[in-house]
Motif scaffolding. Structure first.
Motif, short mmCIF file in Angstrom:
data_model
loop_
_atom_site.label_atom_id
_atom_site.label_comp_id
_atom_site.label_asym_id
_atom_site.label_seq_id
_atom_site.Cartn_x
_atom_site.Cartn_y
_atom_site.Cartn_z
N ALA A 1 1.03 -1.57 0.08
CA ALA A 1 -0.03 -0.05 -0.01
C ALA A 1 0.73 1.16 -0.03
O ALA A 1 1.99 1.18 0.39
N PRO A 2 0.37 2.39 -0.29
CA PRO A 2 1.16 3.65 -0.31
C PRO A 2 1.72 3.76 1.04
O PRO A 2 1.02 3.60 1.90
N GLY A 3 2.97 4.27 1.19
CA GLY A 3 3.62 4.44 2.45
C GLY A 3 4.33 3.25 2.87
O GLY A 3 5.30 3.36 3.68
N ASP A 4 4.18 2.11 2.46
CA ASP A 4 5.18 1.00 2.67
C ASP A 4 6.35 0.88 2.06
O ASP A 4 6.70 1.56 0.81
N GLU A 5 7.32 0.10 2.58
CA GLU A 5 8.53 -0.03 1.85
C GLU A 5 8.86 -1.70 1.76
O GLU A 5 8.36 -2.49 2.22
N VAL A 6 9.60 -2.06 0.49
CA VAL A 6 9.93 -3.27 0.14
C VAL A 6 11.52 -3.26 0.15
O VAL A 6 11.99 -2.56 -0.72
N VAL A 7 12.03 -4.10 0.88
CA VAL A 7 13.47 -4.17 0.77
C VAL A 7 14.06 -5.28 -0.48
O VAL A 7 13.29 -6.45 -0.12
N ILE A 8 14.82 -4.74 -1.00
CA ILE A 8 15.27 -5.66 -2.15
C ILE A 8 16.94 -5.77 -2.18
O ILE A 8 17.63 -4.65 -2.31
N PRO A 9 17.53 -6.81 -1.92
CA PRO A 9 18.84 -7.02 -1.75
C PRO A 9 19.41 -6.52 -3.54
O PRO A 9 18.86 -7.13 -4.41
N ALA A 10 20.52 -5.96 -3.32
CA ALA A 10 21.20 -5.68 -4.79
C ALA A 10 22.43 -6.18 -4.79
O ALA A 10 23.20 -6.25 -3.81
N PRO A 11 22.96 -6.35 -5.88
CA PRO A 11 22.10 -6.38 -7.42
C PRO A 11 20.94 -7.04 -7.43
O PRO A 11 20.97 -8.13 -6.88
N TYR A 12 19.97 -6.60 -7.94
CA TYR A 12 18.68 -7.23 -7.97
C TYR A 12 18.16 -7.24 -9.64
O TYR A 12 18.82 -6.55 -10.48
N TRP A 13 17.02 -7.90 -9.97
CA TRP A 13 16.64 -8.11 -11.27
C TRP A 13 15.84 -7.07 -11.31
O TRP A 13 15.28 -6.31 -10.41
N VAL A 14 16.15 -6.47 -12.59
CA VAL A 14 15.57 -4.97 -12.90
C VAL A 14 14.16 -4.71 -12.80
O VAL A 14 13.77 -3.54 -12.41
N SER A 15 13.27 -5.78 -12.75
CA SER A 15 11.86 -5.44 -12.56
C SER A 15 11.48 -5.20 -11.14
O SER A 15 10.21 -4.60 -10.95
N TYR A 16 12.26 -5.70 -10.28
CA TYR A 16 11.61 -5.91 -8.87
C TYR A 16 11.24 -4.36 -8.17
O TYR A 16 10.14 -4.17 -7.78
N PRO A 17 12.20 -3.51 -8.47
CA PRO A 17 11.76 -2.19 -7.85
C PRO A 17 10.64 -1.44 -8.69
O PRO A 17 9.93 -0.65 -8.08
N GLU A 18 10.60 -1.64 -9.99
CA GLU A 18 9.47 -1.30 -10.87
C GLU A 18 8.39 -1.98 -10.47
O GLU A 18 7.23 -1.24 -10.32
N MET A 19 8.12 -2.96 -10.09
CA MET A 19 6.88 -3.71 -9.62
C MET A 19 6.59 -3.25 -8.30
O MET A 19 5.10 -2.96 -7.94
N VAL A 20 7.34 -2.82 -7.51
CA VAL A 20 7.23 -2.26 -6.04
C VAL A 20 6.60 -0.78 -6.25
O VAL A 20 5.77 -0.60 -5.65
N ARG A 21 7.11 -0.09 -7.14
CA ARG A 21 6.55 1.35 -7.51
C ARG A 21 5.13 1.13 -8.30
O ARG A 21 4.38 1.91 -7.66
N LEU A 22 4.93 0.24 -9.00
CA LEU A 22 3.45 -0.16 -9.47
C LEU A 22 2.43 -0.42 -8.49
O LEU A 22 1.45 -0.05 -8.29
N ALA A 23 3.15 -1.20 -7.36
CA ALA A 23 2.27 -1.42 -6.24
C ALA A 23 2.04 -0.25 -5.34
O ALA A 23 1.28 -0.33 -4.32
#
Length: 403
Positions: free
Chosen positions: A118-140
């Motif tokens: 939901a808006p305001g949430d954060e999702v932790v992603i270890p990097a280097p990451y697959w390119v789509s992960y942060p964009e999917m998080v933003r879409l959500a």
């Protein structure tokens, strides 16, 4: 073409960035159309044919005219086969009702995030990451929080790094082992150490992307949801594209707690409905055929990994951990940043280096900047050994020409 009005797009979509992997592949294709000799090591796609039993099962489904829509979450028999696989191979206590078959594992990851963020949430992603992960998080509607692991650490985040990244706003952590783009594989004890951190944060969920499960070389694969207390808060994502060389067939799946899987299924029912019917019938054969096609493919990947790794490590200043899975290398190439190409252009980072190697030496790699780690570049060795050695010759020539 004029720019759209500032308020024309959903802000979540406006915040997304295009795939760098696809952009590099498109650039390489454009150069080829111009008559240039380009070796593309940018795409993550096995260069092996789909195993014959799977293809024959598709032919039989066509002959049987199984053309109709399936249930939105997938064929009941396929969902049961996936659940049985997860029970037998991964130690997960999963029933068919907790499985959703999707149009690729990418869709499964996206729906898992859309269901809980939901808006305001954060999702932790270890990097280097697959390119789509942060964009999917933003879409959500949530905010990606990258935690960078270095080459010296084998591209694995530590429990201390994870603990420092988790806040009261953290909703989920995305784990990917074996990893795209690094090939890193977390051991069972390393995953358990991460699980110990997550247990201290009751609101935090986990999306475990296990799409490269079968492509492992020097390690034992461990499903995160099989760890104590993790099943009720982990969505396991997998599919058929990598391990069974079924990329264009477009079939993945998710499996997790009933409430979470049900929400992901509801999203899918309104977006795409069920996956391709013929693909689903074909995929059933993947669970009953022998292991030989997969073992042959993985053995070839291992030979290529070793050959290319030796060539890269021979370049002065390159550091590259040995990947234990997937079919990528992610060398740290930052030692040449600040140097100049023969034409005078400065190589300031991974984008400049990849542009130089593509335009001047005809080899396409993906800049690490796209994966959240500008120090490296991604090289896919999912092509034949002769082509890989020619690509290494070109990379080496380009490397030596930098001053």
């Amino acid at each position: 073409m004029t720019a759209p009005p500032l308020d024309a797009l959903n802000p979540n979509v406006a915040a997304m960035r295009p795939s760098a992997t696809l952009a590099i592949s498109a650039r390489a294709s454009a150069l080829r159309r111009e008559g240039r000799d380009v070796i593309a090591l940018s795409a993550g796609e096995p260069d092996f044919p789909t195993p014959a039993p799977i293809v024959e099962a598709a032919h039989q489904a066509l002959r049987d005219e199984r053309f109709g829509y399936t249930a939105s979450a997938g064929l009941p028999e396929l969902r049961e086969a996936v659940a049985q696989k997860l029970r037998d191979e991964n130690g997960l206590d999963v029933e068919a009702g907790q499985v959703v078959c999707s149009n690729g594992a990418k869709q499964a990851v996206a729906q898992s995030l859309l269901a809980v963020c939901a808006p305001g949430d954060e999702v932790v992603i270890p990097a280097p990451y697959w390119v789509s992960y942060p964009e999917m998080v933003r879409l959500a509607g949530a905010e990606p929080v990258a935690v960078e692991a270095t080459a010296e650490a084998g591209y694995k985040v530590t429990p201390e790094q994870l603990d420092a990244a988790i806040t009261e706003r953290t909703r989920a952590v995305i784990l990917n082992s074996p990893s795209n783009p690094t090939g890193a594989v977390y051991t069972a004890s390393e995953l358990e150490a991460l699980a110990a951190v997550i247990r201290r944060h009751p609101r935090v969920l986990v999306v475990s992307d296990e799409i490269y499960e079968y492509v492992v070389f020097d390690a034992d694969f461990q499903s995160f949801a099989a760890l104590d207390g993790m099943a009720e808060r982990t969505m396991t994502v997998n599919g058929f594209s990598k391990g069974f060389a079924m990329t264009g067939w477009r079939l993945g799946y998710l499996a997790g707690p009933p409430w979470w899987a049900s929400a992901a299924s509801k999203i899918q029912s309104q977006l795409t409905s069920g996956p391709n019917s013929i693909t689903q019938y074909a995929a059933l054969a993947a669970f009953t055929m022998g292991p030989e096609p997969v073992e042959t493919m993985v053995a070839a990947f291992r030979e290529r990994r070793d050959a290319v790794l030796a060539r890269l490590r021979a370049l002065d200043g390159v550091a590259c951990p040995t990947p234990q899975g997937a079919f990528y290398l992610f060398p740290d190439v930052s030692s040449v940043y600040g140097r100049r190409a023969p034409g005078g252009a400065e190589v300031a980072g991974s984008v400049d280096l990849c542009t130089y190697l593509l335009d001047e030496h005809g080899v396409a790699l993906v800049p690490g900047e796209a994966f959240g780690s500008d120090a490296g570049v991604r090289l896919s060795y999912a092509t034949d050994l002769d082509t890989l050695m020619r690509a290494c010759d070109r990379i080496g020539a380009g490397w030596e020409a930098l001053r």
